[in-house]
Each structure stands twice: as structure tokens, then as C-alpha cells.
Design an enzyme around this catalytic site. Structure first.
Site, short mmCIF file in Angstrom:
data_model
loop_
_atom_site.label_atom_id
_atom_site.label_comp_id
_atom_site.label_asym_id
_atom_site.label_seq_id
_atom_site.Cartn_x
_atom_site.Cartn_y
_atom_site.Cartn_z
N HIS B 117 0.88 -1.18 0.00
CA HIS B 117 0.00 0.00 0.00
C HIS B 117 0.92 1.24 0.00
O HIS B 117 2.02 1.18 0.53
CB HIS B 117 -0.84 -0.05 1.28
CG HIS B 117 -1.90 0.99 1.38
ND1 HIS B 117 -1.64 2.31 1.66
CD2 HIS B 117 -3.26 0.90 1.26
CE1 HIS B 117 -2.77 2.98 1.71
NE2 HIS B 117 -3.76 2.16 1.47
N ASP B 194 3.22 -4.54 8.04
CA ASP B 194 2.00 -3.76 7.90
C ASP B 194 0.83 -4.72 8.07
O ASP B 194 0.55 -5.53 7.17
CB ASP B 194 1.99 -3.08 6.52
CG ASP B 194 0.67 -2.41 6.19
OD1 ASP B 194 -0.30 -2.56 6.97
OD2 ASP B 194 0.59 -1.74 5.14
N GLN B 197 -4.48 -5.08 7.17
CA GLN B 197 -5.54 -5.97 6.68
C GLN B 197 -5.66 -7.26 7.47
O GLN B 197 -6.55 -8.05 7.20
CB GLN B 197 -5.27 -6.31 5.19
CG GLN B 197 -5.31 -5.12 4.27
CD GLN B 197 -6.66 -4.40 4.28
OE1 GLN B 197 -7.67 -4.96 4.70
NE2 GLN B 197 -6.67 -3.16 3.84
N LYS B 220 -9.92 -0.79 10.88
CA LYS B 220 -10.05 -1.98 10.04
C LYS B 220 -10.20 -3.24 10.89
O LYS B 220 -10.15 -4.35 10.39
CB LYS B 220 -8.84 -2.10 9.11
CG LYS B 220 -8.83 -0.96 8.09
CD LYS B 220 -7.76 -1.04 7.07
CE LYS B 220 -7.84 0.20 6.20
NZ LYS B 220 -6.96 0.23 5.08
N CYS B 358 -4.70 2.55 -3.69
CA CYS B 358 -3.43 3.06 -3.14
C CYS B 358 -2.28 2.08 -3.39
O CYS B 358 -1.41 1.89 -2.52
CB CYS B 358 -3.54 3.37 -1.65
SG CYS B 358 -4.64 4.73 -1.30
#
Lengths: 143, 400
Positions: B117, B194, B197, B220, B358
Site C-alpha cells: 500500500h 503492515d 488488513q 479496520k 493506493c
């Protein structure tokens, strides 16, 4: 806008431009080339102008984008042919203002009025304005 | 199970027909999270780490308890590893600017992947440029899986960090973080993951996956907007510098100099998002209260089922076919632009994302200007996939 209204709108007014856009080709020797790009959605077109003595003699575009942005640019380019650079810029400015403010612009062109009707299309106003804003910005650099 | 879980999310009472397939952008919030935020303002509102009165002391205790809870969520026994941020983006930027920058010299390199991202791409690109360092990109194959063999070759003595997403927000690829961490640690290279998600459903147990930095967002994982977490491994905690300057992060200020608190307290310049952190804590409680194995199996089942059903539609082309796919699927529908697809699906009350997500470098690599993306969460069900496919068939018929 209901699904039926959306289908009606697309089939009657948008897809005709989306499927057979005006001057949708890349020419070899344009006088002016302007990038119309929306980095949020990936729509990317190159607008090409051929200048006459005092006016935009012809206008072309090529690239990738949604049916709305394509239809909008198709309508835009057909309208600006024959206009001076200054008049084309003013025309773009008036259109963008009309979209943003909800006011009308004096026009009996049904195609243009369709675009103005679309200003209430949730989340898609940027698609309609993409070509117009890019052209306005590009013409500003030209003049 | 799904109807019971769904009933805890008030958005679906307000919009009973909503088929929400944009969970990679943001999940919805259960009533418990909304209540936690509201209750804080109603009953406990006060600033933290400042007031010498009971209300403030209670708010401070609740805030710090959430830090403990977040550490426990990651199986870290040290709450001092947890910093609250505004989201994944800020967490990553803190690591870039407050940790890597001072260690990065001309000729060094940073290793990231093709599927990042922009939040885990641009901070490293800008840092590499500023420090005359090299940005090395781990390639992916045509299915959307990382080339881990190539990844190994990119690591060397001058690699100052590896930054990698756990789950691709565009392709849904679930990366093998254990392998990535292991390869990097063999060369003593720190790894940032990261987890934007994956935080909601995937076990991010730091004992099993010994990442050095973990970044994720509250919104999220059923929590509030504007909240996030940065986990920093004990061994690097002392190396993180303050990120912003202001009140609340200092030990001593004189005309000549300032002495700062230690991590994580030196990252809280200004007033933190106290109510948001209360909501984040409630989101963690909500997740811990679920059978997460069952929830993950459910989302995996939806992913597989959706792939199968989409493949039955000739005009649909899947973008990416990774070995392990976690709740996110990108696809194209004939020559219909993803925005037009999304607008029509919206009229069938189906919320999907369309665009570049993104991830411009990834889409450029895939030579795809934009995709339609669906992403699942615990409240989705197979009927949502059926509804999506019916709507797509209707759109294709209309467009023909």
C-alpha cells in the site's frame, strides 16, 4: 437515483458516448497535449489539440477511463472545436462552476445538459469534471 | 453464527439490505465499540496524564489498561512496546523517520515489496531519496505471490529494514511473514509488518512471529477511525526518537534543551485520542470474545466461494490468484470500467471498492489501470457473494 434511472441514463445518454467517443484516437502531431489523470481511480487520458490561426481547430483524446469520464470528454472536445483558447477556458470554467454550485449554464445542447444532470450522481462528479478541469488547467499554461 | 454476529453491528439495522464488501477500506463497528466511546464521554471524560483528580486518574488508568490489553493481544508481556498512533500510516512513518532515518546512510538500502500500500511504500521511497539510499523492491509473480527467493537475494549487510505487508490490500495475498522475518533476522535486519488488513482476524502473536515493528489501524478491526498501534520490539524501543514535538512527552524543558520521556510516551505529543483508544480497547475485547479460528475459517470460506462463483461468469477476470488469499479479491468485468461496475452494484445495495487501492506500483506492474475489489469480514455470508454474482450478471447483460 434508482437502478432503473441509472440504467436509463447510461443506455440513453452515456454509453452512446462511451462506446463511440468523439475523436477517440491519438494523433501524431498535436500542438497541445494535456494529461487528464485521476490518481484516485486510475482514469488517465491524453487530450490533444490542433490549433488553427485563432482557434482550436480540432481536438482528440486517448486513454483509459470510466464511461462517465469518457462521455464527458467526448462531449467537451466536440464543443470546444472552433473556440479560441480563451473561450474554451472560460467555457470549462463555467461548466465546472455549474457542476459545483448547482447552477445552470445557458445552453441548449442536450449533451451538455445531461452532464449537468449528473452532478447529483453519488461519488462520480470527479469523473465528469476530470477532462474539463484538466483542459482548463492545461489551457491556463498555454495562454 | 453470522446472523448472531451481524446483529451486534447497528449499521445493518439502519441498512438492512446492505451487502457490505468493502471491509478492506474499513470495517463496521459493533455496538460495544460505539458504547465504549460514548460511555467515555458520558461518564469518564477527562484528559490523561495531567489531572490531579479522580476523573483524570481513572481516564489515565483506562488508557494505560488499553495499552496492556493491546500488548496482550499481540502476546507481548511488555505494555511499553505499544504506542498508540492515528493509524497504520502514522505508525509506519514513525518507524521511517524516528528509527530508520538516523541509521540509514548513503549506499544503504531498504527492502519493501511490489504489493505494498502507498502507506508502506512512499515513506520508504522518500527516505531512501533523502538519504541517497537504495529502495529495493521484492518482485511478485503473475499470480500475486512474493518471489521469496529473490527476496533473499536482496538482503545484505547494507539493508537497514525490511517493510512488508501481511495481507495485500489489493490482491489479498497472505505473505509468509515467518519466513520473511526469519530470513531478515539471520542477517540482523529489523522487519516491519503492515498488519492493516490482518489485525482483525489473524493471530499476530509476536512470540510466534517475532517481527520487530507491527503497524495496524483500529478502524479496520472494528475500532474507531483515527486510532492505530505501533508495536516495537524491546530491543529497538530505546532507539525510537520522538516523532512530533509538544506537550506531554517531556521530562524536563529548559531554555537550552529538552529531555524527553521514553518510548512509547514520547510519541504522544499533544492530547492523545483518548476516547478512540477506549473504542480500540473495546474492539480488541470484541475480537478476543470471538472464536477467531472459526471467524477466520468463515472469511476464508467466503474467499474461496467467491473466487469459485466469480469464475463461473465468463466475463469476469480475476486479478491475482495467490496461493493463500485472505478475504480480498480483485477482478475485472469485461471492458466495463471498475467505477461503472461499482456504481451499478451500489444500486443493488452492494458496496465494493473500485480504483487503484493506493497501490499504483502494483497495478502498473500488473498492467491494470484499476480493479473492482471485494473484501469480506465476519458479518458477510455466502448469500452476499450470490447477490454480488447475480448483480454482475445483470450488469453484463445490460451492458451488452
Amino acid at each position: 437515483m434508482t437502478k432503473e434511472e441509472l440504467q436509463q441514463l447510461y443506455s440513453d445518454k452515456i454509453l452512446v458516448h462511451g462506446k463511440d467517443p468523439y475523436h477517440f484516437e491519438k494523433i501524431a502531431y498535436p500542438d497541445v497535449e494535456i494529461l487528464a489523470y485521476n490518481p484516485m481511480c486510475g482514469d488517465k487520458y491524453v487530450l490533444q489539440l490542433v490549433k488553427g490561426d485563432d482557434s482550436i481547430q480540432s481536438a482528440y483524446f486517448d486513454g483509459f477511463g470510466c464511461a462517465l469520464s469518457k462521455a464527458s470528454i467526448s462531449i467537451l472536445l466536440r464543443k470546444i472545436e472552433g473556440m479560441s483558447i480563451q473561450d474554451a477556458a472560460a467555457f470549462c470554467k463555467d461548466f465546472i462552476h455549474a457542476i459545483d454550485s448547482g447552477s445552470g449554464i445557458p445552453s441548449d445542447d442536450p449533451a451538455l445538459n445531461v452532464l449537468l444532470e449528473l452532478r447529483n450522481f453519488e461519488g462520480r462528479v470527479d469523473c465528469i469534471k476530470l477532462g474539463w478541469e484538466s483542459l482548463l488547467s492545461g489551457l491556463g499554461e498555454e495562454s | 453464527m453470522v446472523s448472531q454476529i451481524k446483529s451486534r453491528f447497528p449499521i445493518f439495522q439502519q441498512h438492512p439490505g446492505l451487502v457490505y464488501l468493502d471491509n478492506a477500506a474499513t470495517t463496521h463497528r459493533p455496538q460495544a465499540v460505539i458504547d465504549a466511546i460514548t460511555n467515555f464521554y458520558v461518564a469518564d471524560n477527562s484528559n490523561i496524564h495531567r489531572g490531579m483528580y479522580e476523573l483524570s486518574a481513572n481516564a489515565t488508568t483506562a488508557y494505560e489498561n488499553t495499552r496492556r490489553k493491546t500488548a496482550a493481544f499481540l502476546e507481548s508481556d511488555n505494555p511499553g512496546t505499544i504506542a498508540f498512533t492515528t493509524g497504520t500510516t502514522e505508525s509506519i512513518n514513525i518507524v521511517a523517520r524516528s528509527f530508520v532515518e538516523k541509521r540509514l546512510h548513503p549506499g544503504d538500502n531498504i527492502v519493501i515489496t511490489m504489493m505494498e500500500h502507498h502507506a508502506n511504500f512512499i515513506p520508504w521511497q522518500m527516505l531512501a531519496k533523502a538519504r541517497s539510499a537504495e529502495l529495493r523492491i521484492v518482485p511478485i509473480n503473475e499470480k500475486g505471490d512474493l518471489d521469496l527467493r529473490e527476496f533473499g537475494k536482496l538482503l545484505d549487510a547494507k539493508t537497514k529494514i525490511v517493510a512488508c505487508t501481511h495481507i495485500s490490500n489489493t490482491l489479498g495475498t497472505v505473505n509468509d511473514i515467518a519466513k520473511i522475518v526469519d530470513a531478515a533476522h539471520k542477517k540482523d535486519i529489523p522487519v516491519l509488518v503492515d498488519a492493516a488488513q490482518s489485525a482483525a482476524l489473524y493471530a499476530l502473536n509476536v512470540r510466534e512471529l517475532p517481527y520487530d515493528f507491527l503497524a495496524f489501524s483500529g478502524h479496520k478491526m472494528f475500532g474507531p477511525f483515527g486510532t492505530g498501534v505501533l508495536y516495537t520490539a524491546d530491543k529497538y524501543v530505546a532507539d525510537i526518537l520522538p516523532y512530533n514535538f509538544g506537550g506531554g512527552i517531556i521530562q524536563d524543558v529548559t531554555l537550552e534543551d529538552t529531555i524527553f520521556k521514553k518510548y512509547p510516551y514520547h510519541l504522544d505529543a499533544g492530547t492523545p485520542n483518548v476516547s478512540g483508544v477506549m473504542g480500540l480497547g473495546a474492539a480488541i475485547d470484541f475480537i478476543k470474545g470471538m472464536d477467531t479460528k472459526q471467524a477466520m475459517d468463515h472469511v476464508n470460506d467466503l474467499t474461496t466461494y467467491c473466487r469459485e462463483q466469480l469464475l463461473k461468469i465468463d466475463e469476469v477476470k480475476l486479478v491475482g490468484w495467490p496461493k493463500s488469499q485472505g478475504g480480498i479479491i480483485s477482478f475485472l468485468v469485461r471492458d466495463i470500467h471498475p467505477h461503472d461496475v461499482a456504481s451499478f452494484l451500489d444500486k443493488d445495495h452492494i458496496a465494493v471498492r473500485a480504483g487503484m487501492h493506493c497501490t499504483q506500483p502494483l497495478l502498473a506492474f500488473l498492467e491494470t489501470p484499476a480493479t473492482v475489489r471485494v473484501s469480506f469480514s465476519i458479518y458477510n455470508q455466502r448469500a452476499d457473494v450470490d447477490h454480488l454474482c447475480d448483480a454482475l450478471r445483470g450488469l453484463i447483460k445490460f451492458w451488452s
